[in-house]
Design a protein around this motif. Structure first.
Motif: not given
Length: 187
Positions: A149-167
């Motif tokens: 679901e979109e909300d679950d995908a948002h949670r995954v991306i928010a956590c990945l962002d917090a883990l610093q996986v993005f430049d």
């Protein structure tokens, strides 16, 4: 009266900080995510610890560590031990070819702290490889690829962002190259 509590957590406490990052719980708590070093902060660190002064060494240090505090700390320890910045840089370069060290780093970065995070990261790597993308594209890729679901995908991306996986470059995102290489070696 103001009260404050500082709690530092890591990927193994995902259940604790995930609701704070995504706003799914009503609370007055505000998470502060610790960031990787960028070139400017790494320069400040190098001046403070009086190591890696030359511009080419500093640039190489950033390239080899991605600014990840774990790897910057490792460089500091090695420099203290060896007192040879060029040898330190040679040893750091081995991370990209040493399967065991790459796996340890990918695990320490937190991508594998939760199966959904790992699946989301793999989906982003498959969809965008080393190209750039924006926030909405990440959500769409993770939602479709992981059948979430979109909300679950948002949670995954928010956590990945917090883990610093993005430049980041403005609104454009990219998978951080060093972690991406290590994740590729890990699998």
């Amino acid at each position: 009266m103001t009260r404050a509590v500082v709690l530092v957590t890591g990927p193994d406490q995902l259940a604790l900080w995930q609701p704070l990052l995504t706003g799914t719980e009503r609370t007055s708590a505000a998470p502060v995510v610790l960031r990787r070093h960028d070139r400017r902060s790494l320069r400040g660190w190098a001046q403070r610890v009086e190591m890696f002064h030359k511009e080419d060494r500093l640039e190489r240090l950033h390239e080899l560590t991605g600014g990840w505090p774990l790897l910057v700390d490792q460089a500091h320890r090695l420099h203290t031990e060896l007192d040879d910045p060029d040898e330190v840089l040679r040893r750091l370069a081995g991370l990209r070819t040493d399967l065991t060290r790459a796996r340890e780093f990918a695990d320490a970065a937190g991508v594998y702290a939760d199966p959904l995070l790992a699946a989301g990261y793999r989906e982003l790597d498959k969809e965008f490889a080393d190209g750039s993308f924006d926030w909405e594209n990440t959500v769409t890729a993770v939602a479709l690829g992981g059948e979430l679901e979109e909300d679950d995908a948002h949670r995954v991306i928010a956590c990945l962002d917090a883990l610093q996986v993005f430049d980041r470059d403005g609104v454009e995102l990219r998978l951080e190259p060093l972690l991406r290489e290590c994740v590729t070696l890990r699998t």
